[in-house]
Design a protein around this motif. Structure first.
Motif, PDB file in Angstrom:
ATOM      1  N   LYS A 141       0.857  -1.188   0.000  1.00 39.73           N
ATOM      2  CA  LYS A 141       0.000   0.000   0.000  1.00 39.73           C
ATOM      3  C   LYS A 141       0.884   1.226   0.000  1.00 39.73           C
ATOM      4  CE  LYS A 141      -3.541  -2.219   2.764  1.00 39.73           C
ATOM      5  NZ  LYS A 141      -4.343  -2.147   3.958  1.00 39.73           N
ATOM      6  N   LYS A 142       0.524   2.165  -0.829  1.00 34.69           N
ATOM      7  CA  LYS A 142       1.330   3.372  -0.898  1.00 34.69           C
ATOM      8  C   LYS A 142       0.407   4.544  -1.193  1.00 34.69           C
ATOM      9  CE  LYS A 142       4.944   5.607  -3.552  1.00 34.69           C
ATOM     10  NZ  LYS A 142       6.376   5.516  -3.329  1.00 34.69           N
ATOM     11  N   LYS A 143       0.660   5.614  -0.518  1.00 39.26           N
ATOM     12  CA  LYS A 143      -0.002   6.880  -0.854  1.00 39.26           C
ATOM     13  C   LYS A 143       1.118   7.839  -1.206  1.00 39.26           C
ATOM     14  CE  LYS A 143      -4.003   6.202   1.985  1.00 39.26           C
ATOM     15  NZ  LYS A 143      -5.335   6.540   2.089  1.00 39.26           N
ATOM     16  N   ARG A 144       1.065   8.338  -2.397  1.00 33.12           N
ATOM     17  CA  ARG A 144       2.206   9.113  -2.875  1.00 33.12           C
ATOM     18  C   ARG A 144       2.199  10.488  -2.268  1.00 33.12           C
ATOM     19  NH1 ARG A 144       0.568   9.910  -9.173  1.00 33.12           N
ATOM     20  NH2 ARG A 144      -1.490  10.825  -8.833  1.00 33.12           N
ATOM     21  N   ARG A 145       3.394  10.978  -2.048  1.00 30.71           N
ATOM     22  CA  ARG A 145       3.674  12.298  -1.479  1.00 30.71           C
ATOM     23  C   ARG A 145       3.150  12.422  -0.048  1.00 30.71           C
ATOM     24  NH1 ARG A 145       1.891  13.303  -6.660  1.00 30.71           N
ATOM     25  NH2 ARG A 145      -0.210  13.732  -5.890  1.00 30.71           N
ATOM     26  N   LYS A 146       2.724  11.308   0.580  1.00 28.50           N
ATOM     27  CA  LYS A 146       2.203  11.374   1.941  1.00 28.50           C
ATOM     28  C   LYS A 146       3.038  10.540   2.896  1.00 28.50           C
ATOM     29  CE  LYS A 146      -1.065  13.692   0.162  1.00 28.50           C
ATOM     30  NZ  LYS A 146      -0.862  15.115   0.136  1.00 28.50           N
ATOM     31  N   ASN A 147       4.149  10.067   2.476  1.00 34.58           N
ATOM     32  CA  ASN A 147       5.064   9.326   3.345  1.00 34.58           C
ATOM     33  C   ASN A 147       4.388   8.113   3.963  1.00 34.58           C
ATOM     34  OD1 ASN A 147       7.632   9.032   4.332  1.00 34.58           O
ATOM     35  ND2 ASN A 147       7.258  10.209   6.182  1.00 34.58           N
ATOM     36  N   TYR A 148       3.576   7.411   3.159  1.00 32.29           N
ATOM     37  CA  TYR A 148       2.847   6.248   3.675  1.00 32.29           C
ATOM     38  C   TYR A 148       3.133   5.066   2.777  1.00 32.29           C
ATOM     39  CZ  TYR A 148      -1.109   3.165   4.585  1.00 32.29           C
ATOM     40  OH  TYR A 148      -1.887   2.078   4.878  1.00 32.29           O
ATOM     41  N   ARG A 149       3.714   4.026   3.370  1.00 33.42           N
ATOM     42  CA  ARG A 149       4.061   2.827   2.597  1.00 33.42           C
ATOM     43  C   ARG A 149       3.980   1.628   3.518  1.00 33.42           C
ATOM     44  NH1 ARG A 149       9.767   2.450  -0.527  1.00 33.42           N
ATOM     45  NH2 ARG A 149      10.531   2.553   1.599  1.00 33.42           N
TER      46      ARG A 149
END
Lengths: 90, 257
Positions: B203-211
């Motif tokens: 799971k990744k949300k780009r530009r939100k520092n979430y991986r």
């Protein structure tokens, strides 16, 4: 491990269980399958109850390679009444 | 913001202004509460040739969960469903045999005795059945292998009887169930309980520092179908070409309820 091993041996008389003391390596379980496949499981830092899960898993499994399944249904005769084509009329 | 300024000015001038400014917050609260609930509709899937399928198929409620999570006001329903799932997972000790039979009925299987040198693997017979296990349906013939979800209460080399049979077919006859056939049964043997290959859930949300990376291995059971009963099997004598005779188009399709 020594507490669980005798019960595992009794439950599976068809298996040959061998214990070896290996120095300098992590403790591991090795499963030898009939299709000459070997499966190695590292059991470092595990309690006997946790270790018991792995040999039962190795015993339950066939020695086939762990690959993603193409289909969940493997058959040699896919059609009984004839494969449907656009020409078939009921 | 305007309220604070008004109140501040009211404190300086008099108390009559404060009583007037209390009414607008009440009207805003009334507007928030009647939020429209998401409408859940279940659709009936009825293929054209399965006309006797008159029962409504109920889909699982996972789609409704996703739509409800977005709404801020409805949190209590999510908590209730999570607690129900936790309660069913905790009950693991099925000590009496009756409870095992109940749980087996949910998965539509009956565990028979272990196989001890029985001649179970017969030659191919040109008969098929549509059988349901759990929520999955398979078109099954003699000698097929099927991968299902891990079935509890059965070890390797166990005989199973799958009693939820929806359709039976042979080259000359087809028996359709409404929705199941009461007298039909499919015999199977458990080949293995194994884990599927690892699937990495990323799971990744780009530009939100979430991986997030999560590995998942599904537990599967491999069943081998050995026998289908409940239909008359055509007797094919072992000639040179028995399989081509079985691939003939059906002469009759008899729908027996």
């Amino acid at each position: 491990m020594e507490s669980e091993l005798p019960t595992f041996k009794e439950k599976n008389p068809q298996l040959e269980v061998v214990t070896e003391l290996i120095r300098g390596q992590h403790p591991h379980l090795k499963g030898f399958y009939k299709n000459k496949n070997e499966r190695v499981v590292c059991v470092k830092n595990m309690t006997p109850e946790d270790i018991l899960l792995y040999p039962t898993r190795l015993r339950n499994a066939l020695g086939r390679k762990v690959v993603k399944l193409k289909t969940r249904h493997v058959t040699k005769h896919p059609s009984v009444q004839g494969t449907w084509t656009t020409d078939v009329k009921f | 913001m305007a309220h604070r300024r008004c109140l501040h000015s009211a404190l300086l001038h008099g108390t009559a202004l404060i009583s007037l400014k209390k009414s607008p917050p009440l009207s805003i609260v009334n507007a928030l509460t009647p939020k429209p609930n998401p409408v859940i509709t279940t659709s009936n899937l009825e293929p054209s040739w399965f006309t006797p399928w008159s029962y409504v198929r109920h889909f699982s409620s996972r789609k409704s969960d996703d739509s409800e999570n977005e709404a801020e006001m409805e949190d209590s329903s999510d908590v209730e469903e999570e607690s129900d799932e936790m309660a069913s997972d905790m009950v693991r000790d099925y000590s009496p045999g009756e409870k095992e039979a109940e749980a087996a009925a949910i998965g539509y299987k009956v565990v028979g005795p272990l196989q001890r040198s029985d001649r179970v693997f017969k030659d191919y017979e040109p008969v098929f059945a549509v059988v349901q296990i759990g929520s999955h349906q398979f078109k099954v013939s003699n000698g097929d292998s099927i991968f299902t979800e891990r079935l509890k209460f059965c070890e390797v080399n166990d005989k199973l009887i799958l009693n939820k049979v929806l359709l039976l077919g042979s080259p000359t006859q087809t028996i359709i169930g409404r929705p199941i056939l009461p007298d039909a049964a499919v015999h199977a043997v458990v080949e293995e309980h194994a884990l599927d290959a690892k699937v990495i859930i990323f799971k990744k949300k780009r530009r939100k520092n979430y991986r997030r990376t999560k590995g998942h291995r599904q537990e599967l059971t491999k069943l081998r179908i050995t026998y289908i009963q409940g239909i008359e099997k055509p007797e094919i004598k072992t000639d040179g070409k028995p399989l081509k005779a079985a691939d003939k188009k059906p002469e009759k399709i008899a729908a027996i309820a």
